[in-house]
Design a protein around this motif. Sequence first.
Motif, PDB file in Angstrom:
ATOM      1  N   ILE A 187      -8.526  -2.930 -21.377  1.00 33.26           N
ATOM      2  CA  ILE A 187      -8.176  -1.595 -20.880  1.00 33.26           C
ATOM      3  C   ILE A 187      -9.444  -0.774 -20.603  1.00 33.26           C
ATOM      4  N   ALA A 188     -10.412  -0.876 -21.491  1.00 32.81           N
ATOM      5  CA  ALA A 188     -11.663  -0.126 -21.267  1.00 32.81           C
ATOM      6  C   ALA A 188     -12.315  -0.561 -19.953  1.00 32.81           C
ATOM      7  N   ALA A 189     -12.282  -1.862 -19.665  1.00 28.46           N
ATOM      8  CA  ALA A 189     -12.893  -2.351 -18.419  1.00 28.46           C
ATOM      9  C   ALA A 189     -12.221  -1.720 -17.202  1.00 28.46           C
ATOM     10  N   LEU A 190     -10.902  -1.532 -17.298  1.00 24.76           N
ATOM     11  CA  LEU A 190     -10.190  -0.892 -16.181  1.00 24.76           C
ATOM     12  C   LEU A 190     -10.745   0.498 -15.910  1.00 24.76           C
ATOM     13  N   PHE A 191     -10.983   1.242 -16.980  1.00 20.17           N
ATOM     14  CA  PHE A 191     -11.420   2.630 -16.794  1.00 20.17           C
ATOM     15  C   PHE A 191     -12.933   2.741 -16.554  1.00 20.17           C
ATOM     16  N   CYS A 192     -13.640   1.677 -16.852  1.00 27.70           N
ATOM     17  CA  CYS A 192     -15.062   1.652 -16.489  1.00 27.70           C
ATOM     18  C   CYS A 192     -15.234   1.301 -15.011  1.00 27.70           C
ATOM     19  N   ALA A 193     -14.212   0.696 -14.425  1.00 25.65           N
ATOM     20  CA  ALA A 193     -14.380   0.096 -13.090  1.00 25.65           C
ATOM     21  C   ALA A 193     -14.780   1.074 -11.981  1.00 25.65           C
ATOM     22  N   PRO A 194     -14.243   2.308 -11.945  1.00 16.89           N
ATOM     23  CA  PRO A 194     -14.690   3.192 -10.855  1.00 16.89           C
ATOM     24  C   PRO A 194     -16.191   3.467 -10.908  1.00 16.89           C
ATOM     25  N   ASP A 228      -9.022 -10.466 -10.326  1.00 15.12           N
ATOM     26  CA  ASP A 228     -10.133  -9.648  -9.831  1.00 15.12           C
ATOM     27  C   ASP A 228      -9.775  -8.175 -10.010  1.00 15.12           C
ATOM     28  N   ILE A 229     -10.527  -7.488 -10.852  1.00 15.19           N
ATOM     29  CA  ILE A 229     -10.189  -6.102 -11.198  1.00 15.19           C
ATOM     30  C   ILE A 229     -10.238  -5.199  -9.962  1.00 15.19           C
ATOM     31  N   ARG A 230     -11.006  -5.629  -8.956  1.00 19.98           N
ATOM     32  CA  ARG A 230     -11.131  -4.795  -7.751  1.00 19.98           C
ATOM     33  C   ARG A 230      -9.861  -4.791  -6.908  1.00 19.98           C
ATOM     34  N   THR A 231      -8.911  -5.653  -7.277  1.00 18.98           N
ATOM     35  CA  THR A 231      -7.661  -5.668  -6.514  1.00 18.98           C
ATOM     36  C   THR A 231      -6.558  -4.880  -7.220  1.00 18.98           C
ATOM     37  N   VAL A 232      -6.886  -4.254  -8.358  1.00 23.14           N
ATOM     38  CA  VAL A 232      -5.857  -3.502  -9.103  1.00 23.14           C
ATOM     39  C   VAL A 232      -5.451  -2.258  -8.317  1.00 23.14           C
ATOM     40  N   THR A 233      -4.152  -2.109  -8.082  1.00 21.69           N
ATOM     41  CA  THR A 233      -3.663  -0.894  -7.412  1.00 21.69           C
ATOM     42  C   THR A 233      -2.550  -0.229  -8.236  1.00 21.69           C
ATOM     43  N   ASP A 234      -2.363  -0.715  -9.462  1.00 22.33           N
ATOM     44  CA  ASP A 234      -1.321  -0.125 -10.315  1.00 22.33           C
ATOM     45  C   ASP A 234      -1.915   0.184 -11.682  1.00 22.33           C
ATOM     46  N   LEU A 235      -2.922   1.023 -11.672  1.00 21.57           N
ATOM     47  CA  LEU A 235      -3.647   1.319 -12.914  1.00 21.57           C
ATOM     48  C   LEU A 235      -2.730   1.749 -14.066  1.00 21.57           C
ATOM     49  N   ARG A 248      -8.991   6.165  -6.947  1.00 19.54           N
ATOM     50  CA  ARG A 248      -7.756   6.436  -6.194  1.00 19.54           C
ATOM     51  C   ARG A 248      -7.160   5.125  -5.666  1.00 19.54           C
ATOM     52  N   ARG A 249      -7.995   4.169  -5.311  1.00 23.91           N
ATOM     53  CA  ARG A 249      -7.451   2.863  -4.889  1.00 23.91           C
ATOM     54  C   ARG A 249      -6.720   2.213  -6.046  1.00 23.91           C
ATOM     55  N   MET A 250      -7.313   2.321  -7.236  1.00 29.51           N
ATOM     56  CA  MET A 250      -6.667   1.728  -8.422  1.00 29.51           C
ATOM     57  C   MET A 250      -5.351   2.430  -8.731  1.00 29.51           C
ATOM     58  N   MET A 251      -5.232   3.692  -8.319  1.00 23.03           N
ATOM     59  CA  MET A 251      -3.983   4.431  -8.532  1.00 23.03           C
ATOM     60  C   MET A 251      -2.959   4.135  -7.432  1.00 23.03           C
ATOM     61  N   GLY A 252      -3.350   3.289  -6.470  1.00 24.66           N
ATOM     62  CA  GLY A 252      -2.398   2.874  -5.445  1.00 24.66           C
ATOM     63  C   GLY A 252      -2.433   3.715  -4.185  1.00 24.66           C
ATOM     64  N   ASP A 253      -3.358   4.663  -4.087  1.00 30.93           N
ATOM     65  CA  ASP A 253      -3.430   5.469  -2.867  1.00 30.93           C
ATOM     66  C   ASP A 253      -4.019   4.658  -1.718  1.00 30.93           C
ATOM     67  N   MET A 267       0.850  -1.202   0.000  1.00 35.56           N
ATOM     68  CA  MET A 267       0.000   0.000   0.000  1.00 35.56           C
ATOM     69  C   MET A 267       0.883   1.248   0.000  1.00 35.56           C
ATOM     70  N   SER A 268       0.455   2.242  -0.748  1.00 30.76           N
ATOM     71  CA  SER A 268       1.310   3.423  -0.870  1.00 30.76           C
ATOM     72  C   SER A 268       1.237   4.283   0.382  1.00 30.76           C
ATOM     73  N   ASP A 269       2.152   5.237   0.443  1.00 33.23           N
ATOM     74  CA  ASP A 269       2.167   6.151   1.584  1.00 33.23           C
ATOM     75  C   ASP A 269       1.150   7.258   1.437  1.00 33.23           C
ATOM     76  N   THR A 270       0.566   7.350   0.240  1.00 28.73           N
ATOM     77  CA  THR A 270      -0.307   8.489  -0.005  1.00 28.73           C
ATOM     78  C   THR A 270      -1.695   8.249   0.568  1.00 28.73           C
ATOM     79  N   SER A 271      -2.000   8.983   1.629  1.00 29.54           N
ATOM     80  CA  SER A 271      -3.348   8.868   2.187  1.00 29.54           C
ATOM     81  C   SER A 271      -4.293   9.706   1.335  1.00 29.54           C
ATOM     82  N   PHE A 272      -5.398   9.127   0.984  1.00 28.34           N
ATOM     83  CA  PHE A 272      -6.418   9.878   0.246  1.00 28.34           C
ATOM     84  C   PHE A 272      -7.717   9.715   1.017  1.00 28.34           C
ATOM     85  N   TYR A 273      -8.074  10.784   1.726  1.00 29.01           N
ATOM     86  CA  TYR A 273      -9.243  10.746   2.608  1.00 29.01           C
ATOM     87  C   TYR A 273     -10.360  11.553   1.962  1.00 29.01           C
TER      88      TYR A 273
END
Length: 520
Positions: free
Chosen positions: A459-466, A483-490, A37-42, A1-7
Amino acid sequence: MSDTSFYLTTPIYYVNSVPHLGTAYTTVAADALARYRRMMGDDVHFLTGLDEHGQKVEQAAAEHGMTPQEWCDSIAPKFQSVWELLEISNDDFIRTTEPRHERGVQQLAQVLYDRGDIYKGHYEGWYCVPDETYWTEGDLGEGQTCPQCGRVVESVREDNYFFKLSAYADELLALYEANPGFVGPETRRNEVLSFVKGGLKDLSISRSNVKWGVPLPWDETHTMYVWFDALINYITAVGYGDPARADEFARRWPAQVHFVGKDIIRFHCVIWPALLLAAGLPVPKTVFAHGFLLTKGEKMSKSKGNAQSPQDLVAKFGVDAYRYYFLRDVQFGMDGSISMEAMVQRINGDLANDWGNLCSRLFNMVGKYFDGQVPDPAGAPLLTPEDTVLREIALALPGRFAAAMDRLDYAGSLEATWDLVKGANRYIEDSAPWNLAKSEETMGRLGAVLYNALEAVRIAALFCAPAMPLTSAEVWQRMGLSDIRTVTDLPAQSAWGHLPVGNTVVKGDPLFPRIDKDAE
Ligand code: ME8
């Protein structure tokens, strides 16, 4: 998990009502950002919850023959179950009657009192119970009505404690000046600026005639004004007031985004930062106020009676289609008209025709021509102009999507995604795989075409996911992916060429069945 908190937070909703299209709108929008933001690793922390104190709740409980706490306890599960139905991925759910909140609210009040920012005074004026808002005589509409909701206000004469809001006008103006992104969108920023420039009055923060609230620590004959109590949820939820959670509070606060509707912007952009400044705490990075959902001539409910509830619409159209419609069809930040017709049109056009159909016919062809296995594109190494165009659309998507999401432009983010969906459909039309399948000589090219189209779908599915977490997960599963919901490195996942050759592809049922217009 990244150090970037996104609240990020939604408003805490009043328990005088159950979830409706408006409260669901804010919550779905916040959820789409949380998922992205989770998919971006935050390290995302997504808070929603309930505003359970105040005169309005006291009254609602009495009308139902319950104690206020019983009333709140009967409403809370209704919110939680609708948020579950809508796939809301909140990490916490705060209720202002929880001890963790009441303790923190009392601490903050005491800090302000000790600093001399709270004093005792006398309030004489008007109060709108449904909005829990104080008004002066000059604010009122005809017939002593609330200028915001139009309902009749009550006259209030009480000894109250006041917060020295007026003393913070200059600091607030300096804050808006130094942080242009503090209030979004721009129109709301201007509204807040002119309100503060018009002069601020001190704010009554206690009620002596309302029993259902948190007592002031230094004078238990007063309960806190419900908005004072409610705003503080954003910090008590992440540990303010609890020494054992000091590290968590330091890590989470300030929030990145408070999502609110435009009706409650003054509370969030004026009172809230003033309270924080007074307490010596950092202010949130952004308060983003979206517009109102408007139903033209009651179209949403006219023919079907009670189609206004999120549950009804989800039962009819499915949760992803519901989420997509509100995020795609209403420009976030502006008022937007919603209607059943527009919803059916979006579902049939964008979802059933463009996206669902793309997946169906492509997966079908992989089944038919390659035994349901992802073909090897190496059979046709040369890139045709169509290949290049498709790849370029896919390569541009992460940047376009990120830029739109950074502005909370959900419609723009989905439009960028749809360029790839439509591009993939065009690619299939132009490449005509059904013709390539006719001859052994073109089977190599057929494999490459289907691979490229599958890659575009991945790739489209990734960007539809949020926006549409369930169907995106389904598409990835049908392509034999994780499982696409576990992607943290979009960014890494959205690079071209990740789809493993030989993966099993299954066709499955249509993702978005067409809605028969006449049935609506
Ligand atoms: O104000 N269109 O709670 P609330 C879009 N408890 N959004 C709408 C809407 C509409 N027609 N109607 C409601 C409160 N909303 C306080 C908040 S926070 C510290 C305390 C959404 O239950 C929108 O987000 O009245 C609006 O700001 C919110 O619901 C108001 O919810």
